[in-house]
Enzyme design. Structure first.
Site, mmCIF file in Angstrom:
data_model
loop_
_atom_site.group_PDB
_atom_site.id
_atom_site.type_symbol
_atom_site.label_atom_id
_atom_site.label_comp_id
_atom_site.label_asym_id
_atom_site.label_seq_id
_atom_site.Cartn_x
_atom_site.Cartn_y
_atom_site.Cartn_z
ATOM 1 N N CYS A 86 -63.931 -36.696 57.949
ATOM 2 C CA CYS A 86 -63.392 -35.486 58.597
ATOM 3 C C CYS A 86 -64.370 -34.335 58.469
ATOM 4 O O CYS A 86 -64.375 -33.421 59.296
ATOM 5 C CB CYS A 86 -62.090 -35.042 57.932
ATOM 6 S SG CYS A 86 -60.778 -36.233 58.005
ATOM 7 N N HIS A 103 -54.973 -38.360 63.023
ATOM 8 C CA HIS A 103 -56.163 -38.607 63.847
ATOM 9 C C HIS A 103 -56.503 -40.086 63.723
ATOM 10 O O HIS A 103 -56.272 -40.694 62.668
ATOM 11 C CB HIS A 103 -57.362 -37.792 63.362
ATOM 12 C CG HIS A 103 -57.219 -36.323 63.569
ATOM 13 N ND1 HIS A 103 -57.511 -35.398 62.592
ATOM 14 C CD2 HIS A 103 -56.834 -35.614 64.650
ATOM 15 C CE1 HIS A 103 -57.304 -34.176 63.062
ATOM 16 N NE2 HIS A 103 -56.880 -34.280 64.305
ATOM 17 N N GLY A 136 -49.942 -26.018 53.757
ATOM 18 C CA GLY A 136 -48.916 -26.953 54.228
ATOM 19 C C GLY A 136 -48.576 -26.760 55.693
ATOM 20 O O GLY A 136 -47.414 -26.913 56.104
ATOM 21 N N GLU A 140 -58.680 -32.912 70.019
ATOM 22 C CA GLU A 140 -59.003 -32.748 68.594
ATOM 23 C C GLU A 140 -60.417 -33.229 68.289
ATOM 24 O O GLU A 140 -60.745 -33.591 67.155
ATOM 25 C CB GLU A 140 -57.967 -33.488 67.740
ATOM 26 C CG GLU A 140 -56.541 -33.030 67.975
ATOM 27 C CD GLU A 140 -56.028 -32.013 66.952
ATOM 28 O OE1 GLU A 140 -56.379 -32.099 65.774
ATOM 29 O OE2 GLU A 140 -55.267 -31.108 67.358
ATOM 30 N N GLY A 190 -47.962 -33.577 60.893
ATOM 31 C CA GLY A 190 -48.274 -35.007 60.825
ATOM 32 C C GLY A 190 -49.221 -35.384 59.701
ATOM 33 O O GLY A 190 -49.587 -36.544 59.557
ATOM 34 N N ASN A 191 -49.597 -34.383 58.894
ATOM 35 C CA ASN A 191 -50.601 -34.590 57.847
ATOM 36 C C ASN A 191 -49.882 -34.579 56.492
ATOM 37 O O ASN A 191 -49.496 -33.520 55.981
ATOM 38 C CB ASN A 191 -51.639 -33.468 57.977
ATOM 39 C CG ASN A 191 -52.709 -33.482 56.908
ATOM 40 O OD1 ASN A 191 -52.517 -34.029 55.838
ATOM 41 N ND2 ASN A 191 -53.823 -32.862 57.215
ATOM 42 N N ASN A 197 -63.391 -32.510 63.935
ATOM 43 C CA ASN A 197 -62.497 -31.980 64.964
ATOM 44 C C ASN A 197 -63.130 -30.845 65.773
ATOM 45 O O ASN A 197 -62.485 -30.277 66.650
ATOM 46 C CB ASN A 197 -61.204 -31.435 64.330
ATOM 47 C CG ASN A 197 -60.484 -32.476 63.526
ATOM 48 O OD1 ASN A 197 -60.320 -32.343 62.320
ATOM 49 N ND2 ASN A 197 -60.072 -33.552 64.180
HETATM 50 O O1 SUG Z 1 -55.982 -30.834 61.130
HETATM 51 N N1 SUG Z 1 -55.768 -30.180 57.683
HETATM 52 C C1 SUG Z 1 -56.508 -30.738 58.794
HETATM 53 C C2 SUG Z 1 -57.248 -31.975 58.341
HETATM 54 C C3 SUG Z 1 -58.180 -32.483 59.410
HETATM 55 C C4 SUG Z 1 -58.776 -33.808 59.063
HETATM 56 N N2 SUG Z 1 -59.663 -34.221 60.065
HETATM 57 C C5 SUG Z 1 -59.847 -35.498 60.514
HETATM 58 N N3 SUG Z 1 -58.969 -36.434 60.265
HETATM 59 N N4 SUG Z 1 -60.844 -35.731 61.253
HETATM 60 C C6 SUG Z 1 -55.590 -31.077 59.974
HETATM 61 O O2 SUG Z 1 -54.520 -31.629 59.733
HETATM 62 C C7 SUG Z 1 -54.524 -28.469 56.500
HETATM 63 C C8 SUG Z 1 -54.400 -26.972 56.408
HETATM 64 C C9 SUG Z 1 -53.370 -26.536 55.412
HETATM 65 O O3 SUG Z 1 -52.272 -27.091 55.357
HETATM 66 O O4 SUG Z 1 -53.668 -25.589 54.641
HETATM 67 C C10 SUG Z 1 -55.255 -28.959 57.734
HETATM 68 O O5 SUG Z 1 -55.367 -28.223 58.713
#
Ligand code: SUG
Length: 429
Positions: free
Chosen positions: A351, A238, A19, A170, A23-24, A107
């Site tokens: 990704c 992204h 977590g 990124e 922004g994800n 990335n």
């Molecule tokens: O940077 N997730 C990555 C996901 C990257 C996805 N890449 C693209 N969209 N190209 C990030 O947000 C989650 C790690 C964690 O919460 O355990 C993480 O880093």
């Protein structure tokens, strides 16, 4: 003539849900959940096999050594290993040192093909990933791995940009290369925080400009576009969460770009564009983020362009209707892949791969041990089943045995991929 390779990040043995990604939405909502590194890696390998079977040249990027005890010690944690693990966990830093985030190789870097560059060479810039602590740990090792895989004079390695917010980079997740015959356009998508209400963008315009400059890209082949603030706020951390391009095809959400004339700007420089626009009435931004339709891969097959979409798309009526429509606009077909373990951390099919367009001679110069074949697939499947755990909970990161297991896994992997073992020693320079 170039051919597009896909280099997928092999998912590492410490894949977990911490977590920690800003922004994800998926990463944040799965914080603390139990992960299954073995299943994750097998899913990734199955996707590589699907691409290979479709005739796409496929390579493997090895996972990075984790945990980064050297990093924790540099941050002031001291004592024996158990103490470092325990104290770092207390400060919320252990999961960062353990993150398997290098799996999302989109990335890892921005790579420009020789035909777009003034000096006729392939240019590579590993991403500095400074927007997140856990991801910033990848930059130096990514650069080392890329140098080992792309050796010789045909490849120019620039290394990551200086680590600063104004140069936050990124990699290819914010970069679209359109291409047909001898025409091409590189679209760099950057973020601007002005007007943001929820999340900050991760890609700085200054970084995109520096990459285009150091890669000596032909000016007429470069365009900068701003990612829509509303897209970032909706969880498109992204640009590849709201648009994807391949050859002359661009699949994009109506809310992807800030400037309404973005597509005209692209078309004015790349007239062969086939624009696959998806309106918010067809699919809301929220559903785009939930299903990850735009994080599909588009690949070329003899029969025409094929969409490799996450299985989360399959059951969604709105997405199904979009795919049906695209089939009447040139899409040959869609395949669905299950990369659920990665998706729970916000990483879809696109990704997990880094694209590299190479001429035949350049392809021959690539380190052959990482080229995906059915034989390599079998060996890696066996390797995963031997070395990976099938469940990992947050408290398991305190188990020193996990360090030993992860190191043993990478030692064997170096042999399988015929890479020098010292490449996996983070203390080597
Ligand atoms: O940077 N997730 C990555 C996901 C990257 C996805 N890449 C693209 N969209 N190209 C990030 O947000 C989650 C790690 C964690 O919460 O355990 C993480 O880093």
């Amino acid at each position: 003539m170039t051919e597009e390779w896909n280099f997928d990040g092999l998912i590492g043995p410490t894949h977990n849900y911490a977590g920690i990604a800003a922004g994800n939405v998926a990463s944040q909502s799965n914080k603390g959940a139990e992960s299954n590194p073995q299943e994750a890696a097998l899913e990734g390998l199955k996707k590589m096999r699907m691409l290979y079977d479709l005739g796409v040249p496929q390579g493997v990027l090895p996972p990075q050594p984790r945990p980064r005890l050297d990093w924790l010690r540099a941050l002031g944690f001291s004592g024996d290993t158990e103490t470092v693990l325990r104290d770092a966990a207390r400060e919320g830093l252990l999961s960062k040192a353990y993150s398997a985030s290098s799996m999302w190789s989109a990335n890892a870097a921005t790579i420009s093909p020789s035909e777009d560059s003034q000096d006729g060479r392939v240019h590579l810039s590993a991403a500095n990933l400074v927007s997140g602590l856990h991801r910033s740990l990848e930059a130096r090792q990514t650069d080392r791995v890329l140098r080992a895989i792309f050796p010789g004079d045909r490849f120019v390695h620039h290394g990551p940009l200086p680590a600063s917010r104004g140069l936050a980079d990124e990699g290819a997740a914010n970069h679209i290369r359109l291409h047909k015959d001898s025409a091409s356009l590189q679209v760099f998508v950057y973020g601007d925080a002005q007007g943001a209400t929820r999340f900050l963008p991760r890609q700085a315009r200054g970084a995109s400009e520096a990459i285009a400059r150091r890669h000596r890209l032909k000016k007429e082949r470069v365009l900068y576009l701003q990612q829509a603030v509303r897209a970032v706020d909706a969880g498109a951390f992204h640009n590849d969460v709201v648009s994807v391009g391949h050859e002359q095809f661009l699949l994009w959400h109506e809310d992807a770009f800030e400037d309404e004339s973005a597509i005209e700007a692209i078309r004015s420089r790349f007239e062969d564009l086939v624009s696959w626009r998806v309106s918010r009435d067809e699919l809301s931004l929220e559903d785009a983020v939930k299903t990850y339709l735009f994080n599909s891969q588009i690949v070329t097959t003899a029969a025409g362009p094929v969409l490799i979409a996450p299985s989360e798309c399959e059951a969604h009526a709105g997405v199904k209707a979009v795919i049906e429509r695209l089939r009447s606009e040139g899409l040959h077909e869609a395949h669905f892949v299950d990369v659920r373990q990665s998706m729970r951390n916000g990483g879809g099919p696109a990704c997990l791969r880094l694209r590299v367009a190479l001429t035949e001679e350049e392809s021959h110069a690539v380190h052959s041990g990482i080229r995906f074949t059915p034989t390599l697939h079998d060996r890696l499947n066996e390797w995963v089943k031997t070395h990976y755990r099938d469940r990992l909970r947050p408290e398991d990161l305190l188990d020193p045995q996990l360090i030993t297991e992860s190191q043993a896994a990478l030692e064997t992997l170096a042999e399988i991929l015929t890479l020098p073992p010292k490449l996996f020693d983070v203390n080597e320079r």
